[in-house]
Write a protein that holds these residues in place. Structure first.
Motif, PDB file in Angstrom:
ATOM      1  N   TYR A 252     -37.533 -11.945   4.941  1.00 15.62           N
ATOM      2  CA  TYR A 252     -37.207 -11.607   3.508  1.00 15.62           C
ATOM      3  C   TYR A 252     -36.899 -12.851   2.840  1.00 15.62           C
ATOM      4  O   TYR A 252     -37.489 -12.933   1.888  1.00 15.62           O
ATOM      5  CB  TYR A 252     -35.919 -10.606   3.403  1.00 15.62           C
ATOM      6  CG  TYR A 252     -35.098 -10.793   2.163  1.00 15.62           C
ATOM      7  CD1 TYR A 252     -35.828  -9.969   1.047  1.00 15.62           C
ATOM      8  CD2 TYR A 252     -34.185 -11.586   1.924  1.00 15.62           C
ATOM      9  CE1 TYR A 252     -35.093 -10.185  -0.187  1.00 15.62           C
ATOM     10  CE2 TYR A 252     -33.500 -11.714   0.755  1.00 15.62           C
ATOM     11  CZ  TYR A 252     -33.815 -10.953  -0.004  1.00 15.62           C
ATOM     12  OH  TYR A 252     -33.325 -11.197  -1.500  1.00 15.62           O
ATOM     13  N   ALA A 253     -36.245 -13.794   3.505  1.00 13.56           N
ATOM     14  CA  ALA A 253     -35.860 -15.065   2.893  1.00 13.56           C
ATOM     15  C   ALA A 253     -37.330 -15.916   2.493  1.00 13.56           C
ATOM     16  O   ALA A 253     -37.399 -16.268   1.565  1.00 13.56           O
ATOM     17  CB  ALA A 253     -35.290 -15.980   3.925  1.00 13.56           C
ATOM     18  N   PHE A 254     -38.384 -15.651   3.528  1.00 16.12           N
ATOM     19  CA  PHE A 254     -39.495 -16.356   3.378  1.00 16.12           C
ATOM     20  C   PHE A 254     -40.373 -15.782   2.159  1.00 16.12           C
ATOM     21  O   PHE A 254     -40.657 -16.640   1.243  1.00 16.12           O
ATOM     22  CB  PHE A 254     -40.323 -16.178   4.651  1.00 16.12           C
ATOM     23  CG  PHE A 254     -41.421 -17.044   4.703  1.00 16.12           C
ATOM     24  CD1 PHE A 254     -41.606 -18.509   4.813  1.00 16.12           C
ATOM     25  CD2 PHE A 254     -42.782 -16.462   4.246  1.00 16.12           C
ATOM     26  CE1 PHE A 254     -42.739 -19.040   4.809  1.00 16.12           C
ATOM     27  CE2 PHE A 254     -44.135 -17.120   4.140  1.00 16.12           C
ATOM     28  CZ  PHE A 254     -43.967 -18.541   4.468  1.00 16.12           C
ATOM     29  N   LEU A 255     -40.087 -14.447   2.197  1.00 15.59           N
ATOM     30  CA  LEU A 255     -41.131 -13.728   0.906  1.00 15.59           C
ATOM     31  C   LEU A 255     -40.442 -14.100  -0.383  1.00 15.59           C
ATOM     32  O   LEU A 255     -40.936 -14.482  -1.294  1.00 15.59           O
ATOM     33  CB  LEU A 255     -41.099 -12.322   1.154  1.00 15.59           C
ATOM     34  CG  LEU A 255     -42.134 -11.723   2.260  1.00 15.59           C
ATOM     35  CD1 LEU A 255     -41.835 -10.251   2.413  1.00 15.59           C
ATOM     36  CD2 LEU A 255     -43.362 -12.344   1.987  1.00 15.59           C
ATOM     37  N   VAL A 257     -38.615 -16.795  -1.257  1.00 17.47           N
ATOM     38  CA  VAL A 257     -38.657 -18.122  -1.928  1.00 17.47           C
ATOM     39  C   VAL A 257     -40.279 -18.170  -2.093  1.00 17.47           C
ATOM     40  O   VAL A 257     -40.638 -18.764  -3.177  1.00 17.47           O
ATOM     41  CB  VAL A 257     -38.327 -18.980  -0.645  1.00 17.47           C
ATOM     42  CG1 VAL A 257     -38.607 -20.613  -1.074  1.00 17.47           C
ATOM     43  CG2 VAL A 257     -36.638 -19.103  -0.694  1.00 17.47           C
ATOM     44  N   VAL A 258     -41.035 -17.900  -1.285  1.00 18.03           N
ATOM     45  CA  VAL A 258     -42.282 -18.360  -1.372  1.00 18.03           C
ATOM     46  C   VAL A 258     -43.149 -17.478  -2.606  1.00 18.03           C
ATOM     47  O   VAL A 258     -43.960 -17.997  -3.251  1.00 18.03           O
ATOM     48  CB  VAL A 258     -43.179 -17.987   0.004  1.00 18.03           C
ATOM     49  CG1 VAL A 258     -44.673 -18.109  -0.249  1.00 18.03           C
ATOM     50  CG2 VAL A 258     -42.646 -19.128   0.913  1.00 18.03           C
ATOM     51  N   PHE A 259     -42.864 -16.126  -2.634  1.00 16.91           N
ATOM     52  CA  PHE A 259     -43.490 -15.357  -3.508  1.00 16.91           C
ATOM     53  C   PHE A 259     -42.710 -15.206  -4.882  1.00 16.91           C
ATOM     54  O   PHE A 259     -43.238 -14.606  -5.963  1.00 16.91           O
ATOM     55  CB  PHE A 259     -43.639 -14.004  -2.967  1.00 16.91           C
ATOM     56  CG  PHE A 259     -44.988 -13.679  -2.187  1.00 16.91           C
ATOM     57  CD1 PHE A 259     -46.313 -13.332  -2.636  1.00 16.91           C
ATOM     58  CD2 PHE A 259     -44.861 -14.116  -0.764  1.00 16.91           C
ATOM     59  CE1 PHE A 259     -47.127 -13.279  -1.824  1.00 16.91           C
ATOM     60  CE2 PHE A 259     -45.967 -14.279   0.114  1.00 16.91           C
ATOM     61  CZ  PHE A 259     -47.237 -13.888  -0.621  1.00 16.91           C
ATOM     62  N   ASP A 260     -41.360 -15.553  -4.904  1.00 16.46           N
ATOM     63  CA  ASP A 260     -40.610 -15.194  -6.112  1.00 16.46           C
ATOM     64  C   ASP A 260     -40.151 -16.496  -6.620  1.00 16.46           C
ATOM     65  O   ASP A 260     -40.286 -16.674  -8.060  1.00 16.46           O
ATOM     66  CB  ASP A 260     -39.607 -14.307  -5.695  1.00 16.46           C
ATOM     67  CG  ASP A 260     -38.555 -13.679  -7.070  1.00 16.46           C
ATOM     68  OD1 ASP A 260     -39.111 -13.992  -8.070  1.00 16.46           O
ATOM     69  OD2 ASP A 260     -37.494 -13.360  -6.547  1.00 16.46           O
ATOM     70  N   LEU A 261     -39.470 -17.403  -5.803  1.00 17.36           N
ATOM     71  CA  LEU A 261     -38.489 -18.324  -6.209  1.00 17.36           C
ATOM     72  C   LEU A 261     -39.452 -19.671  -6.681  1.00 17.36           C
ATOM     73  O   LEU A 261     -39.498 -20.371  -7.701  1.00 17.36           O
ATOM     74  CB  LEU A 261     -37.365 -18.736  -5.476  1.00 17.36           C
ATOM     75  CG  LEU A 261     -36.658 -17.755  -5.131  1.00 17.36           C
ATOM     76  CD1 LEU A 261     -35.371 -18.180  -4.379  1.00 17.36           C
ATOM     77  CD2 LEU A 261     -35.757 -17.129  -6.712  1.00 17.36           C
ATOM     78  N   MET A 262     -40.523 -19.981  -5.737  1.00 15.00           N
ATOM     79  CA  MET A 262     -40.796 -21.431  -5.827  1.00 15.00           C
ATOM     80  C   MET A 262     -42.223 -21.466  -6.755  1.00 15.00           C
ATOM     81  O   MET A 262     -42.543 -22.451  -7.068  1.00 15.00           O
ATOM     82  CB  MET A 262     -41.254 -22.007  -4.363  1.00 15.00           C
ATOM     83  CG  MET A 262     -42.738 -21.366  -3.845  1.00 15.00           C
ATOM     84  SD  MET A 262     -42.784 -22.400  -2.083  1.00 15.00           S
ATOM     85  CE  MET A 262     -44.491 -21.590  -1.900  1.00 15.00           C
ATOM     86  N   GLY A 263     -42.623 -20.395  -7.084  1.00 15.19           N
ATOM     87  CA  GLY A 263     -43.783 -20.491  -8.010  1.00 15.19           C
ATOM     88  C   GLY A 263     -44.985 -20.401  -7.389  1.00 15.19           C
ATOM     89  O   GLY A 263     -44.937 -20.502  -6.012  1.00 15.19           O
TER      90      GLY A 263
END
Lengths: 667, 220
Positions: A252-255, A257-263
């Motif tokens: 979840y943390a990976f998804l 950040v990678v798909f939602d937060l970091m652009g």
């Protein structure tokens, strides 16, 4: 009340159940585990409702950093993992009622268990970096405490130490990643992080840090070494939670950040994730094939499944970067579906392994055998679990892995030749991993449950306790449900793929015959229900035919004489012998497996010995030198412990003068 | 002639640095204590001049404290200790005086360069005072590092504190309360160290701190 408020309440209740357990004491352990199970069921219900409505709710609690507060948010992505946590947590808590009845030190588990669940829920609903990292660290520390329950065993202490190191390292990477995302302005709310524009380089660095931070918790190679140590060391319901649920929290943390937060990430970032995932899958399942400890086998299989999931996530990243939202939605849905399935089947298997461990007192496969007669219900449910995880139709493991391969098959549409070549290769690795998984679980089931008992404990093993069986039964039902009716699950996952990739799979509910149609009806489809009916009918027909037409003439012959001239159960196929062919073919080059035969000299009556040594190549290549370096450094630094007073003063003085010099020369 | 008051302030502050060098050069304990008393006298004169210059009567109190305690009470008490211990003739340095003096000059240069750089915009009086004060502090530290006798380490520590007071007097408007508390803390440190000296002596028959290392129960 908005769903997020309910989630916050449930997380608070679970977290408070820990201190409450301290007050109530071990006599009310059953009630506390039951309360945890109930709360988890509520969490699951909440996750499911939030997922089905697809709504997002947010709230701010006045705790945490004074200028930030605790931002909470329950969106579809968090909801699907909340559902996962609720189901896995409820099953593990239910099983804990029975499992910990005979725990010699109940208070080493009781306070941490519900709080661990609460901390994981807090990670899922956190909406600012501070609460996220805080909950993450609480989750890590509580799970460490749970690993260390049987701390008098040296093996457990080693496992706990390695796990603590990896957890600290992972949190450090996450801390850096969030610091980088917050940027110089230091907006730690996820809203602020989303709004910051980033260069591709910064995005790539964040991705690398997330691979380290979330990957170390999930068990991505080469950060997987703690799983085969820590999961067997923990009590079985805890292993089930860590393996089935906590690795998903890391996902979840990976998804997130990678798909939602970091652009948006550049396309060249995705092959790293795909390759890492595929390599992890193969390495994990090879280790699982060779390990002889039932819980280590399961832990290594978790590594494999995490690899599969991350490969699918990497595919989704590639498709998203190349503007193929439908394909990205397929890969992401496959990853989420597999995560869900893995939660169900790995919880089932770990609870079953716990039942076997409780009944036989050993984790060694070579001391089990014939348990299908002594523990029929456990054996039947474990059969369901191994069939599912070996990705055999019509169960859920097949459905999700099939979806992953459907996503792999879309790779020719990618514009970059690198990806066009690399994705099918990764698909080949995944196929290899799936085949090896089947072999590994045939071995696990065959050696543990079939044949004749290899020890007295296995010959007199009692059936598992009722709560564990109920929990396993519920998980088994979940596996069957998701296998037969995958369309329903996929439809439920639609809001998540819409949130993260902006596209959806075709609506599955309207398909004729409940068929699974990932892309279009003209391409490939799968119908778990039909396969199940076909298997049932053809299996039934074969059974009828065998019974009807086979010879009924009575024959008497020595039972199994061809394989068992001796009456010793050790003449059976064991865990080591079953693994031998694969160990020789793949283990020798990849894992450095070595066999040495010690023949006694002529005239000596002692038995010949075959010793097999297997090492994790990652451990040898990466961790051993690292540990040596740290040891050398600490021995060197240790000299500063034994200086004279004047030398200490000189050190202080020299550093002061150096700093002043630096200040003077600073341009 | 308008520069005269500033020049005198510089003279006194520079004199303090010079006396610090004298202390580094003195390797006999009783002579060292005398130089330390002189150090305190110069400090007191410097602070009193600052008080006159800045029209700050409370600095006179600081000067008086320095004169009474640092030039009177502490040196005589230390002198008694030294005589009681019978070490007033002892010669004790780890590094030769020549090298120590050279290092001290380097430190003075360093502190002047540093202060000239980082206080470019400040009042010139305060700037140079601060440079001298930093030099006195560093020289005190240097003395602590290069001596092995506990008494001379105490003296080094006290001279370091003198440097701090010089800095505080140069920077206008340090509250009296702070000064008094600093002075008392130094006094208490002195008492504690004095008591310790006797305890150490009782136990090890020497105040050479190298002797204590033998009793730490670990390898050197």
């Amino acid at each position: 009340m908005a769903p997020v408020d309910a989630a916050a309440l449930l997380a608070g209740a679970l977290l408070l159940l820990g201190p409450a357990a301290l007050v109530l004491g071990p006599r009310r352990a059953a009630a506390i585990y039951a309360a945890a199970a109930l709360l988890c069921a509520l969490v699951a219900g909440l996750g499911l409702t939030a997922l089905l409505t697809g709504a997002t709710s947010t709230t701010v609690l006045p705790i945490g950093l004074p200028w930030l507060g605790a931002h909470l948010r329950l969106d579809p992505l968090a909801a699907v993992f909340t559902l996962l946590l609720g189901l896995g947590g409820a099953a593990a808590s239910l099983s804990a009622i029975g499992y910990f009845r005979h725990e010699p030190a109940p208070m080493r588990v009781l306070p941490f268990f519900p709080a661990f669940l609460g901390a994981m829920l807090a990670v899922l609903i956190a909406d600012d970096a501070f609460s996220f990292l805080m909950s993450w660290e609480v989750m890590s520390l509580l799970s460490w405490a749970l690993v260390m329950v049987h701390h008098r065993e040296a093996e457990t202490r080693t496992a706990g130490f390695v796990y603590l190191m990896m957890a600290a390292f992972g949190t450090m990477a996450l801390l850096l990643a969030f610091g980088l995302m917050a940027g110089p302005a230091g907006g730690y709310g996820f809203d602020a992080i989303r709004a910051v524009p980033r260069s591709p380089l910064v995005t790539a660095v964040i991705l690398g840090l997330m691979l380290l931070g979330a990957g170390s918790k999930a068990g991505l190679a080469p950060l997987h070494v703690w799983l085969p140590l820590a999961h067997p060391a923990a009590p079985s319901p805890v292993s089930a939670l860590m393996s089935a649920v906590m690795t998903k929290v890391a996902l979840y943390a990976f998804l997130r950040v990678v798909f939602d937060l970091m652009g948006p990430a550049a396309w060249w970032a995705s092959p790293v994730v795909i390759l890492l995932g595929a390599a992890t899958a193969v390495l994990g399942i090879l280790l699982a094939m060779i390990e002889t400890d039932i819980k280590r086998v399961l832990a290594c299989s978790t590594i494999e499944n995490i690899g599969v999931i991350f490969a699918a996530v990497g595919l989704a990243m590639a498709f998203r970067a190349d503007g193929m939202p439908a394909a990205a939605a397929l890969a992401l849905t496959a990853a989420l579906f597999h995560a869900f399935n893995h939660m169900a089947m790995k919880s089932l298997l770990f609870l079953g392994a716990g039942a076997v461990l409780g009944a036989t007192g050993t984790r060694m496969l070579d001391r089990m055998g014939g348990l299908i007669h002594r523990m029929p219900v456990t054996a039947a449910l474990m059969l369901l679990g191994v069939t599912a995880i070996a990705a055999l139709p019509p169960l859920n493991g097949f459905a999700s892995e099939w979806l992953v391969f459907q996503a792999v098959l879309l790779s020719p549409g990618l514009p970059q030749p690198v990806l066009q070549m690399l994705v099918p290769a990764a698909g080949g690795l995944l196929a290899l991993a799936a085949a090896l998984a089947a072999a590994a679980f045939v071995r696990l089931y065959g050696v543990a449950f079939l044949g004749r008992p290899r020890s007295d404990a296995a010959a007199t093993a009692p059936e598992a306790d009722r709560p564990t069986l109920i929990a396993m039964g519920a998980l088994g039902a979940l596996c069957v449900f998701a296998g037969l009716l995958p369309g329903i699950v996929l439809d439920a996952l639609a809001p998540v793929s819409a949130q993260l990739t902006g596209a959806n799979l075709p609506q599955q509910a309207g398909q004729p015959w409940l068929t699974l149609v990932p892309i279009a009806a003209t391409r490939s489809t799968y119908n778990g229900l039909l396969v199940a009916i076909f298997i049932a009918i053809s299996g039934g027909l074969v059974a009828v035919a065998v019974h009807r037409f086979a010879s009924r003439a009575l024959r008497r012959a020595p039972a199994w004489d061809c394989g068992f001239p001796l009456n010793d159960p050790t003449t059976q196929y064991g865990a080591g012998s079953f693994a031998q062919p694969l160990r020789r073919v793949l283990g020798a080059p990849l894992l450095g497996a070595r066999e040495t035969v010690l023949m006694p000299p002529p005239g000596d009556l002692s038995p010949a010995r075959l010793t097999v040594s297997v090492g994790d190549p990652v451990w040898q290549a990466l961790y051993a030198p690292l540990a040596q370096g740290v040891t050398r450094l600490s021995i060197w630094a240790n000299r500063f412990q034994f200086l004279t007073i004047r030398r200490y003063l000189s050190l202080v003085f020299a550093s002061l003068v150096l700093l002043l010099l630096g200040l003077t020369l600073w341009a | 002639m308008t520069h005269l008051p500033l020049d005198i302030a510089h003279l006194l502050a520079g004199g303090l640095v010079l006396v610090s060098f004298l202390m580094i050069y003195q390797n006999r304990l009783s002579a060292l204590l005398d130089v330390f008393a002189f150090h305190a006298v110069v400090l007191s004169a410097s602070v009193a001049w600052q008080a006159q210059l800045q029209q700050a009567p409370d600095l006179y109190i600081t000067a008086a404290i320095a004169l009474i305690f640092k030039a009177g009470v502490i040196p005589s008490a230390l002198g008694r200790i030294v005589r009681n211990l019978g070490i007033h003739r002892e010669v004790e340095t780890v590094v030769g005086t020549g090298q120590t003096m050279l290092a001290g000059m380097g430190l003075v240069a360093l502190s002047i360069l540093l202060m000239m750089r980082i206080t470019a915009g400040a009042d010139p009086l305060a700037r140079e005072d601060l440079a001298f004060a930093l030099a006195v502090v560093l020289l005190g530290l240097l003395m602590m590092v290069t001596r092995r006798n506990a008494v001379s380490q105490v003296v080094g520590f006290m001279s370091l504190e003198n440097g701090l007071i010089l800095a505080a007097a140069g920077a206008k408007g340090m509250p009296l309360v702070v000064e008094i508390s600093v002075a008392f803390s130094i006094l208490i440190a002195f008492i504690v160290i004095g008591v310790f000296l006797f305890r150490i002596r009782e136990r090890f028959d020497t105040v050479d701190i190298a002797a204590m290392d033998d009793f730490r129960g670990d390898q050197k």
